[in-house]
Design an enzyme around this catalytic site. Structure first.
Site: not given
Length: 295
Positions: A249, A254
């Protein structure tokens, strides 16, 4: 909430049933809230000091679980010290949860870090803090104090972590890369979500990567979608469980969510999280990038 049949995912009801154990000084069960409050001002977020699950200790993702000087995760000795001071042992059942713009955003980075250092029994609260608060489960402002313990990490286990050299090899060999950022970040329209300081000089994505935004793996209430729905998401971009996969990410948080989905919920054997992610790749001179939608 969905029954995934995974012992790494627990429901809010399960946590509520174990509140007495989480508040006891016995280190068998420990509950930890992991957040990074500096990036959650615009989300539905209840700060730890204004209310948390009874018995929960607080770890700040950036200050407690990261090395800001090296721009790295904690080294082994620091990880052991952090846990020992919080009354956690390597044999504790550690349950993590958090808020953020995405539920459990930083808690799942913590989960991946625990697994990197070999913690055997670590779990995630499905739906995170958002689900807990919105469904009126109990909150407290009381900060627990536990007897310090000795923590001995078994890891690191490098088989769940990717470095830049691994990504370079993946591009050459065709190993699937899953970019979990927003479509706007993936195409290069924006470099980072608004208000976040860790960024890069260039926008775009790693060549060959497929975009499966983090929000697509969650239901509206923040819990994880069913295994069948999750498999369909990845199959749609050509990724199935007989393949090796690397997730990334912006700074690796994430992508920890989808590392968890692929490795823990769907049972993919070989999944690595590239925690250097776009802040490393997008700032690396001569590193190849692509812009626009995936081909």
């Amino acid at each position: 909430m969905t029954d995934h049949g995974a012992d790494t995912l627990v429901t809010a009801d399960w946590v509520e049933d174990h509140l007495e154990e989480f508040q006891a000084d016995d280190p068998e069960y420990r509950l930890v809230e992991i957040n990074n409050p500096t990036v959650t001002a615009d989300s539905e977020y209840t700060p730890y000091e204004e209310g948390h699950i009874p018995g929960a200790t607080f770890f700040h993702w950036e200050e407690d679980l990261s090395d800001p000087v090296a721009r790295d995760i904690l080294d082994k000795e620091s990880f052991e010290k952090l846990n020992g001071e919080a009354g956690i042992t390597e044999d504790s059942t550690v349950v993590l949860y958090g808020g953020g713009r995405v539920p459990n955003w930083f808690a799942l980075f913590g989960y991946w870090e625990y697994k990197y250092y070999g913690h055997k029994d670590v779990r995630i609260v499905d739906g995170g803090k958002t689900y807990w608060v919105e469904n009126d489960y109990p909150l407290t402002t009381e900060v627990p104090e536990f007897t310090p313990q000795e923590y001995n990490a078994r890891g690191p286990f490098e088989n769940i972590r990717a470095y830049r050299s691994d990504v370079e090899q993946a591009i050459d060999s065709g190993v699937p890369l899953v970019d979990v950022r927003s479509p706007e970040e993936f195409t290069g329209e924006v470099i980072a979500p608004e208000g976040l300081q860790e960024t890069a000089q260039r926008g775009g994505h790693i060549p060959g990567a497929k975009n499966v935004p983090t929000t697509s793996v969650l239901n509206d209430d923040g819990t994880f979608k069913s295994p069948d729905e999750l498999r369909a998401l990845y199959k749609e971009v050509g990724i199935e469980e007989d393949q090796s996969v690397i997730t990334y990410c912006r700074v690796g948080e994430r992508s920890s969510i989808e590392w968890y989905v692929l490795h823990e919920l769907l049972g993919f054997d070989d999944v690595e999280n590239y925690d250097g992610s776009w802040t490393e790749w997008g700032n690396t001179i001569r590193a190849p990038i692509e812009t626009g939608d995936a081909e």
